[in-house]
Design an enzyme around this catalytic site. Structure first.
Site, short mmCIF file in Angstrom:
data_model
loop_
_atom_site.label_atom_id
_atom_site.label_comp_id
_atom_site.label_asym_id
_atom_site.label_seq_id
_atom_site.Cartn_x
_atom_site.Cartn_y
_atom_site.Cartn_z
N PHE A 140 -7.57 -5.68 -4.45
CA PHE A 140 -8.45 -4.80 -3.68
C PHE A 140 -9.24 -5.54 -2.60
O PHE A 140 -10.45 -5.46 -2.53
CB PHE A 140 -9.42 -4.12 -4.68
CG PHE A 140 -9.98 -2.80 -4.24
CD1 PHE A 140 -9.20 -1.66 -4.26
CD2 PHE A 140 -11.30 -2.68 -3.80
CE1 PHE A 140 -9.73 -0.42 -3.88
CE2 PHE A 140 -11.83 -1.45 -3.40
CZ PHE A 140 -11.05 -0.32 -3.46
N ALA A 168 -9.97 -1.30 -10.56
CA ALA A 168 -10.96 -2.38 -10.56
C ALA A 168 -10.89 -3.23 -11.83
O ALA A 168 -11.85 -3.90 -12.19
CB ALA A 168 -12.38 -1.82 -10.36
N GLN A 180 -3.75 7.59 -10.63
CA GLN A 180 -4.74 6.75 -11.31
C GLN A 180 -6.10 7.45 -11.31
O GLN A 180 -7.01 7.03 -12.02
CB GLN A 180 -4.89 5.41 -10.56
CG GLN A 180 -3.70 4.49 -10.68
CD GLN A 180 -3.85 3.25 -9.80
OE1 GLN A 180 -3.04 3.06 -8.89
NE2 GLN A 180 -4.84 2.41 -10.03
N GLU A 201 -4.40 5.20 -6.66
CA GLU A 201 -5.84 5.41 -6.88
C GLU A 201 -6.30 6.58 -6.01
O GLU A 201 -6.98 7.48 -6.48
CB GLU A 201 -6.63 4.14 -6.54
CG GLU A 201 -8.12 4.31 -6.78
CD GLU A 201 -8.94 3.03 -6.61
OE1 GLU A 201 -8.39 1.93 -6.72
OE2 GLU A 201 -10.16 3.16 -6.37
N ARG A 237 -3.78 -4.11 -6.17
CA ARG A 237 -4.18 -5.18 -7.11
C ARG A 237 -4.94 -6.32 -6.40
O ARG A 237 -4.36 -7.08 -5.63
CB ARG A 237 -2.93 -5.72 -7.78
CG ARG A 237 -3.17 -6.32 -9.15
CD ARG A 237 -1.85 -6.58 -9.83
NE ARG A 237 -2.02 -6.87 -11.25
CZ ARG A 237 -1.00 -6.93 -12.11
NH1 ARG A 237 0.22 -6.72 -11.69
NH2 ARG A 237 -1.21 -7.19 -13.37
N ARG A 286 -14.92 -5.64 -0.85
CA ARG A 286 -14.51 -6.63 -1.85
C ARG A 286 -14.01 -7.92 -1.19
O ARG A 286 -14.17 -9.01 -1.74
CB ARG A 286 -13.48 -6.06 -2.83
CG ARG A 286 -13.37 -6.87 -4.11
CD ARG A 286 -12.44 -6.25 -5.13
NE ARG A 286 -13.11 -5.41 -6.10
CZ ARG A 286 -13.76 -5.85 -7.18
NH1 ARG A 286 -13.85 -7.14 -7.44
NH2 ARG A 286 -14.32 -5.00 -8.02
N THR A 345 -17.27 -1.99 -7.07
CA THR A 345 -18.35 -2.46 -6.20
C THR A 345 -19.30 -1.33 -5.87
O THR A 345 -20.44 -1.57 -5.48
CB THR A 345 -17.78 -3.09 -4.93
OG1 THR A 345 -16.93 -2.14 -4.28
CG2 THR A 345 -16.98 -4.34 -5.26
N GLU A 367 -6.30 -7.41 -12.54
CA GLU A 367 -6.04 -7.87 -11.17
C GLU A 367 -6.08 -9.38 -10.97
O GLU A 367 -5.31 -9.92 -10.17
CB GLU A 367 -7.06 -7.23 -10.22
CG GLU A 367 -6.89 -5.73 -10.06
CD GLU A 367 -8.11 -5.13 -9.39
OE1 GLU A 367 -9.16 -5.00 -10.06
OE2 GLU A 367 -8.03 -4.81 -8.20
N PHE A 386 -0.64 0.13 -9.52
CA PHE A 386 -1.02 -1.07 -8.76
C PHE A 386 -2.01 -0.76 -7.64
O PHE A 386 -2.07 -1.50 -6.65
CB PHE A 386 0.23 -1.78 -8.22
CG PHE A 386 1.24 -2.09 -9.29
CD1 PHE A 386 0.95 -3.03 -10.28
CD2 PHE A 386 2.46 -1.43 -9.35
CE1 PHE A 386 1.87 -3.30 -11.29
CE2 PHE A 386 3.38 -1.70 -10.36
CZ PHE A 386 3.08 -2.63 -11.32
N1 MTE Z 1 -0.04 -3.43 -14.85
C1 MTE Z 1 1.01 -2.58 -14.87
N2 MTE Z 1 1.99 -2.78 -15.75
N3 MTE Z 1 1.08 -1.52 -14.01
C2 MTE Z 1 0.10 -1.29 -13.07
O1 MTE Z 1 0.18 -0.33 -12.31
N4 MTE Z 1 -2.05 -2.04 -12.13
C3 MTE Z 1 -2.94 -3.18 -11.90
C4 MTE Z 1 -3.28 -3.86 -13.23
N5 MTE Z 1 -2.10 -4.10 -13.99
C5 MTE Z 1 -1.02 -2.18 -13.02
C6 MTE Z 1 -1.05 -3.24 -13.97
C7 MTE Z 1 -4.19 -2.81 -11.24
S1 MTE Z 1 -4.20 -2.67 -9.56
C8 MTE Z 1 -5.34 -2.61 -11.93
S2 MTE Z 1 -6.79 -2.25 -11.16
C9 MTE Z 1 -5.38 -2.69 -13.39
O2 MTE Z 1 -4.11 -2.98 -13.96
C10 MTE Z 1 -5.87 -1.36 -13.94
O3 MTE Z 1 -5.89 -1.33 -15.31
P1 MTE Z 1 -7.09 -1.99 -16.17
O4 MTE Z 1 -8.36 -1.60 -15.50
O5 MTE Z 1 -6.89 -1.39 -17.49
O6 MTE Z 1 -6.86 -3.47 -16.12
N1 HPA Z 2 -12.01 -1.93 -7.07
C1 HPA Z 2 -10.94 -1.14 -7.20
N2 HPA Z 2 -10.91 0.12 -6.87
C2 HPA Z 2 -12.03 0.63 -6.35
C3 HPA Z 2 -13.18 -0.13 -6.19
C4 HPA Z 2 -13.17 -1.49 -6.57
O1 HPA Z 2 -14.15 -2.23 -6.47
N3 HPA Z 2 -14.12 0.65 -5.64
C5 HPA Z 2 -13.52 1.85 -5.48
N4 HPA Z 2 -12.29 1.85 -5.91
MO1 MOS Z 3 -6.36 -1.58 -8.88
S1 MOS Z 3 -6.08 -2.11 -6.93
O1 MOS Z 3 -8.12 -1.52 -8.68
O2 MOS Z 3 -5.86 0.03 -8.88
#
Ligand code: MTE
Ligand code: HPA
Ligand code: MOS
Length: 752
Positions: free
Chosen positions: A338, A502, A191, A226, A336, A304, A433, A705, A222
């Protein structure tokens, strides 16, 4: 618009790390991890492994040309152990062989002698020993001492949440290729491409500009990728750099489960105070976070938790302190939500316990205390709230009184089946954050045939961000999405990316795409105005046709692009976006850390089988604040997936480490995740369509999330069903609510 990946996904043609064709001469790596959770390394014997068939080389920390350090927030994590090991599975050596089988055989022949040290797995014990990752932090508003003195009801308690295995379908992995002049190209299932690049540069002792990280897509992240995709990429990069050969490592599921960190477990103590009208006027809480053996992202997760201490409620007097505790488990990490879900579980437990004490439904206290526009959270941000709107809409959709009577009726008529319901409001802050991370870039090329190629820092992991990026560009240019192709995420095209995390990926990268496309559009409109002899403000592109003052001109999108090329204007643009208005002062723990908040409320109903301790989620109905959804189909998928993942965390997913810090739930036979039989029989999602101007992309609020936290409602619904069977049950506020725990809860009583 349909998810652009649906065609190749359903045909099995989508490219993941393991689908990249390997070059002749590719070598295969595998980590040798510590067999003990804590101790001093007395001797590492690789002699037998070195003569194993197909073995090429075994790397230890001594082979690292740069720094043996990959810690992101705190430099406390070596890539490979030097003289101590801190968790079971901690990498000690990296075996490189001609095949996966040869590497696996050699790993088994490595011998290590370790002088064991005490193993700590409990965060409270770590805290008592003074073993913290970072100094504790406290968020404060008002004066709790004064407020508690004025409370009519004061309730104290403890709440616990366990970890959670990410269980992305695609395990961690990387494939590194040597490039000329000592550069490296690495395909990584990450990620955070820039995190891989930066730490690999440190380990190899070369500048970041020699490291090209490329990501097509992930089979899920998920949060687990990261920060924790980094070591595997560096292992491959290091071996490739030293051996001048391509090196690949794709972890076996059991290696992945054993060696990678999970959601941070928490144990927390709280005290909640209410006045006679059931206003929550005081809340004091101490969070003990189980960080594992090194910091990884735990300090940010901890922060968070503090931000979401009061979930969707306004509480005027709060003191919340959080400890990040160092234990001998694999370093825990982003997952997810966090840290948000962990904090929210505690306040929901506090409210549930208070309600039980008062003999009322928790929803009475929940509703009474929902945060309103203009209220201030303990960290100083003034809220624009949709909490009440979501709550009320859910109540408009249901006759709750009638539902409650029906459930009471059912519970009276049935001895061995009991039903329970719960409400779960959520409030989640959108933005990293850490303020500086809220920036993104995009590179947009228009080719002379009118087709477009876009690169961003966004990583596609199933959440549909690539589709949304195409929607942004297609809508700004008013052309068909078929003209637009999204590139892989690559550190040579887009530099200094924040991880895709995030929930802010579409917001940040979408805005960067918007900035770039709008600049190109202006340039192209100028060309149109020049060739059609009108003013720029009269020009409009509608569905690939150029219009002047609403009249179709004899010029297509393709003609316009070619005209621009012939006039020698740049048909490429690099857009940069940084979320405005964000600030946070850690010395005061006050500021405005979030661009906006996402709200929603879920109503969950369950049936518990009181003979077996099993349960079914009958229905989850929810009202969710999408802003103006850019893609309802994708966003609905995010809600369903997040909800079920949250239900899994709250009910069946049980991570078990023994006292020696060995993971016992280390395979899919011992770690149960929701399947088709355990999802709610009915999921009913209502869109709260808000049109407010906000800092999201095209007014579509982030969705990744927040829905996970609706799953918390299932815990409380099951708890209520248990209480209907046995009002004296001593069942604790400790998730997951496994069937074993339910069974004990059904038949134990407070005096047991
Ligand atoms: N959805 C799918 N299908 N696969 C994933 O790995 N990760 C989740 C969420 N939805 C995830 C998911 C997490 S932890 C985050 S932070 C967000 O997607 C990241 O993508 P976005 O910032 O585009 O929402
Ligand atoms: N959310 C998710 N991932 C992160 C953040 C946060 O606020 N800060 C650093 N990595
Ligand atoms: Mo999502 S826990 O911020 O990759």
């Amino acid at each position: 618009m349909k998810n652009i990946d649906s065609y190749t996904h359903t045909r099995g043609e989508s490219v993941y790390l393991d689908d990249i064709p390997t070059l002749t001469g590719t070598l295969y790596g595998m980590v040798f991890g510590s067999p003990l959770a804590h101790g001093k390394i007395i001797h590492l014997d690789i002699s037998e492994a070195m003569v194993s068939e197909g073995i090429v080389r075994i790397l230890t920390y001594k082979d690292i040309p740069g720094k043996n350090q990959i810690g992101g927030i705190v430099p406390d994590e070596p890539l490979m152990a030097e003289d101590e090991v801190h968790y079971n599975g901690m990498p000690v050596a990296f075996v490189v062989a001609t095949s996966v089988e040869a590497a696996a055989a050699a790993v088994k022949k490595i011998k290590i002698e370790i002088d064991p040290l005490p193993v700590i797995t409990n965060p409270r014990v770590a805290k008592a020993n003074g073993s913290l990752i970072v100094p504790p932090r406290t968020f404060k508003i008002g004066d709790i001492n004064k407020a508690f003195a004025e409370c009519k009801y004061v309730i104290e308690g403890t709440a616990e949440t366990n970890g959670q295995e990410h269980l992305y379908i695609e395990t961690q992995g990387a494939y590194a290729l040597p490039a000329e002049n000592g550069a490296i190209k690495v395909y990584s299932s990450t990620q955070g491409p820039t995190a891989v690049q930066r730490h690999m540069a440190d380990v190899l002792g070369i500048p970041m500009h020699r490291i090209e990280v490329d990501v097509t897509r992930l089979g899920g992240g998920f949060g687990g990728k990261e920060d924790q995709a980094t070591p595997w990429a560096i292992f491959c990069g290091l071996a490739s750099f030293l051996l001048k050969k391509p090196v690949k490592y794709s972890l076996h599921r059991m290696e992945d489960m054993r060696m990678t960190g999970k959601r941070n477990p928490y144990t927390s103590d709280y005290k909640i105070g209410l006045d006679q009208h059931l206003n929550i006027i005081a809340y004091e809480v101490e969070f003990y976070q189980n960080a594992g053996a090194s910091a990884d992202l735990s300090p940010a997760v901890l922060e968070r938790t503090l931000f979401h201490t009061t979930n969707s409620y306004f509480i005027p007097n709060v003191t919340a302190t959080a400890y990040s505790c160092r234990t001998n488990l694999p370093p825990n990490t982003a997952f997810r939500g966090f840290g948000g879900p962990q904090g929210m579980f505690v306040i929901e437990s506090a409210i549930a316990k208070a309600a039980e004490h008062l003999g009322i439904s928790a929803s009475v206290i929940q509703q009474k205390n929902l945060v309103k526009t203009g209220d201030e959270f303990p960290y100083g941000q003034i809220i624009e709230s949709e909490a009440k709107v979501c709550w009320d809409k859910l109540h408009d959709l249901n006759d709750i009184k009638k539902l409650e009577i029906e459930i009471a009726d059912f519970n009276k008529k049935n001895i061995l089946y009991k039903k329970g319901i719960s409400f779960m409001p959520i409030c989640f802050g959108i933005s990293f954050t850490k303020t500086p991370m809220n920036q993104a870039r995009a590179l947009v090329h228009i080719y002379t045939d009118g087709s477009i190629n876009i690169s961003t820092g966004a990583v596609e992991m199933g959440q549909g961000v690539n589709t949304k990026m195409i929607q942004v560009a297609a809508s700004i240019f008013s052309i068909s999405p078929d003209w637009i192709k999204l590139n892989s995420t690559n550190t040579y095209r887009i530099a200094n990316t924040s991880p895709s995390a995030a929930s802010a990926t579409a917001d940040l990268n979408g805005r960067a795409v918007q900035v770039a496309c709008e600049a190109l559009l202006e340039r192209l409109k100028t060309i149109a105005a020049e060739s059609l002899q009108c003013s720029v403000t009269d020009v409009e592109i509608k569905e690939e046709i150029i219009f002047i003052n609403g009249q179709s001109a004899d010029m297509s999108w393709k003609d316009l692009v070619m005209a621009g090329y012939l006039k020698r204007i740049s048909l490429s643009e690099h857009g940069h976006y940084a979320t405005p208005g964000l600030h946070f002062d850690m010395s005061k723990e006050k500021g405005h850390p979030f661009a906006y908040h996402v709200f929603g409320t879920a109503l969950t109903s369950v049936t518990v089988d009181c003979l077996r301790g099993t349960y079914e989620v009958d229905a989850v109905q929810l009202v969710h604040d999408f802003g103006t959804s850019m893609n309802p189909m994708i966003d609905k998928g995010q809600i369903e997936g997040g909800l079920v993942q949250g239900i899994g965390w709250m009910t069946m997913e049980e991570i078990v480490f023994d006292e020696q810090g060995r993971l016992r739930s280390n395979a899919l036979s011992t770690y149960k995740v929701p399947d088709i039989y355990s999802v709610p029989k009915n999921i009913d999602i209502h869109f709260l369509d808000t049109q407010n101007d906000n800092l999201a992309i095209f007014k579509s609020k982030a969705v990744g999330e927040p829905p996970l936290m609706y799953g918390i409602g299932t815990f409380f619904a099951i708890r209520n069903a248990i209480k209907a069977f046995n009002p004296d049950s001593n069942i604790e506020y400790a998730a997951p609510m496994t069937p074993e725990k339910v069974l004990l809860g059904l038949y134990n009583t407070k005096n047991d």
